[in-house]
Design an enzyme around this catalytic site. Structure first.
Site, PDB file in Angstrom:
ATOM      1  N   HIS A  31      89.580  40.578  45.160  1.00  0.00           N
ATOM      2  CA  HIS A  31      88.839  41.827  45.085  1.00  0.00           C
ATOM      3  C   HIS A  31      87.332  41.527  45.168  1.00  0.00           C
ATOM      4  CE1 HIS A  31      92.698  43.229  43.238  1.00  0.00           C
ATOM      5  NE2 HIS A  31      92.431  44.243  44.020  1.00  0.00           N
ATOM      6  N   LYS A  44     102.567  51.879  43.340  1.00  0.00           N
ATOM      7  CA  LYS A  44     102.126  52.144  41.969  1.00  0.00           C
ATOM      8  C   LYS A  44     102.410  53.586  41.551  1.00  0.00           C
ATOM      9  CE  LYS A  44     100.745  48.179  40.530  1.00  0.00           C
ATOM     10  NZ  LYS A  44     101.423  47.567  39.371  1.00  0.00           N
ATOM     11  N   SER A  63      97.035  51.374  39.001  1.00  0.00           N
ATOM     12  CA  SER A  63      95.731  51.063  39.602  1.00  0.00           C
ATOM     13  C   SER A  63      95.054  52.370  39.977  1.00  0.00           C
ATOM     14  CB  SER A  63      95.919  50.195  40.846  1.00  0.00           C
ATOM     15  OG  SER A  63      94.739  50.155  41.612  1.00  0.00           O
ATOM     16  N   SER A  64      93.718  52.375  39.928  1.00  0.00           N
ATOM     17  CA  SER A  64      92.986  53.594  40.271  1.00  0.00           C
ATOM     18  C   SER A  64      93.103  53.950  41.748  1.00  0.00           C
ATOM     19  CB  SER A  64      91.512  53.453  39.886  1.00  0.00           C
ATOM     20  OG  SER A  64      90.926  52.345  40.532  1.00  0.00           O
ATOM     21  N   CYS A  65      93.642  53.045  42.568  1.00  0.00           N
ATOM     22  CA  CYS A  65      93.817  53.353  43.989  1.00  0.00           C
ATOM     23  C   CYS A  65      94.920  54.377  44.221  1.00  0.00           C
ATOM     24  CB  CYS A  65      94.085  52.089  44.792  1.00  0.00           C
ATOM     25  SG  CYS A  65      95.720  51.381  44.525  1.00  0.00           S
ATOM     26  N   TYR A 103     100.144  49.609  48.623  1.00  0.00           N
ATOM     27  CA  TYR A 103     100.062  49.255  47.201  1.00  0.00           C
ATOM     28  C   TYR A 103      99.991  50.516  46.337  1.00  0.00           C
ATOM     29  CZ  TYR A 103      98.205  47.112  42.916  1.00  0.00           C
ATOM     30  OH  TYR A 103      98.010  46.700  41.619  1.00  0.00           O
TER      31      TYR A 103
END
Length: 309
Positions: free
Chosen positions: A180, A141, A108-110, A137
């Site tokens: 989201h 990842k 994920s881009s987070c 999270y």
């Protein structure tokens, strides 16, 4: 991958997993395995190992994850870090032990720092502090991505990773407590329309910038990487284009046909101020997205209306 290769898509009913299955079928792949949570609990190591021993998948897309929006991440960080680590550890280790030919791990881009340089290059990973509201999270990842790198480095396993931007499309989660921003706004505007509500409230200021990728494009990018990329470094998947939350809300409002007002609750968190991926690496490999934002929202809203109940 051969058309009859045995391919396991972990999370095949979710937003990303279901799109990967659609894409594989469209491309003529016929031997696709999918297990529901009731059939296979990926958090149970013994069950995962038994599955890999019996089924012997050749290729694995790890799209299964415990996911949610700002509120869910902020409220239950322990759940997000623990459950995602369980899933990842079990599947990645099983892929190694049972000699899977290739694994694609979806992140994920987070994972990138909150105040990251823009657009975000793959090399910016671990260059700063994470966004606090989804730190659990994100750390999970990052750990999964690094596991793939280290298994590749130590054992020469063909494990690769990709980092998608914000995704939306069929089979998304429209639960207002855990979803989201995109599905949440679609549902809010739809319900405000049918209930003749005077306004829709949106968290934050509306100023944050976000990038959105239609999930069928994401799936196509995943299959492309599985067939064309073997590098150790992860690869960003996105559009390279961004929009403010305010502008996104206006687009969704128009698509839904809602006539009321939009009110921003500035007492609620904005999250990361900007998050735009640099997708030059993927484009350099020969892949680019196809579905623009408005057309994607129109398609997504149609799916939502057909499956609303």
């Amino acid at each position: 991958m051969d058309k009859n290769s045995k391919i396991y898509v972990a999370g095949h009913r979710g937003l990303v997993g279901s799109a990967i299955v659609r894409n594989l079928k469209q491309k003529g792949f016929t031997n696709i395995i999918g297990k529901t949570h009731l059939e296979l609990d990926l958090k149970n190591q013994a069950s995962v190992r038994k599955f890999f021993e019996e089924e012997e998948p050749e290729y694995v897309f790890l799209a299964a994850a415990h996911v949610g929006g700002i509120s869910a991440n902020n409220t239950c960080p322990a759940d997000f870090i623990y459950e995602n680590m369980e899933i990842q550890n079990n599947v990645i280790k099983a892929c190694h032990d049972f000699k899977v030919k290739k694994l694609l791990f979806l992140g994920s881009s987070c994972i990138y720092p909150k105040m990251c340089l823009q657009p975000i290059k793959e090399e910016y990973l671990l260059s700063g502090y994470l966004e606090e509201t989804n730190e659990g999270y994100a750390i999970a990842k990052i750990a999964g991505l690094k596991m793939c790198q280290f298994f590749k480095r130590q054992f020469d396993d063909n494990f690769i990773s990709c980092m998608p931007t914000n995704l939306y499309g069929p089979n998304d989660n429209f639960n207002l407590k855990t979803s989201h921003v995109m599905p949440a706004l679609i549902r809010k505007f739809h319900e405000a329309k049918i209930n003749n509500e005077p306004f829709v409230e949106i968290w934050g200021t509306g100023k944050p910038l976000r990038e959105f990728l239609y999930v069928d494009d994401m799936a196509d990018g995943c299959v492309f990487l599985m067939e064309n990329y073997d590098g150790e470094e992860h690869v960003n998947i996105g559009t390279g284009k961004e929009v403010t939350i305010r502008c996104l809300a206006e687009i969704i409002k128009d698509v839904v046909g809602y006539d009321g007002e939009i009110k921003f609750n500035i007492d609620k968190p904005d999250g990361t101020p900007r998050k735009l991926l640099d997708v030059s690496k993927l484009e350099g490999l020969g892949w680019k997205y196809k579905v623009n934002l408005e057309n994607g929202i129109i398609s997504n809203y149609q799916w939502f209306k057909e499956n609303y109940k």
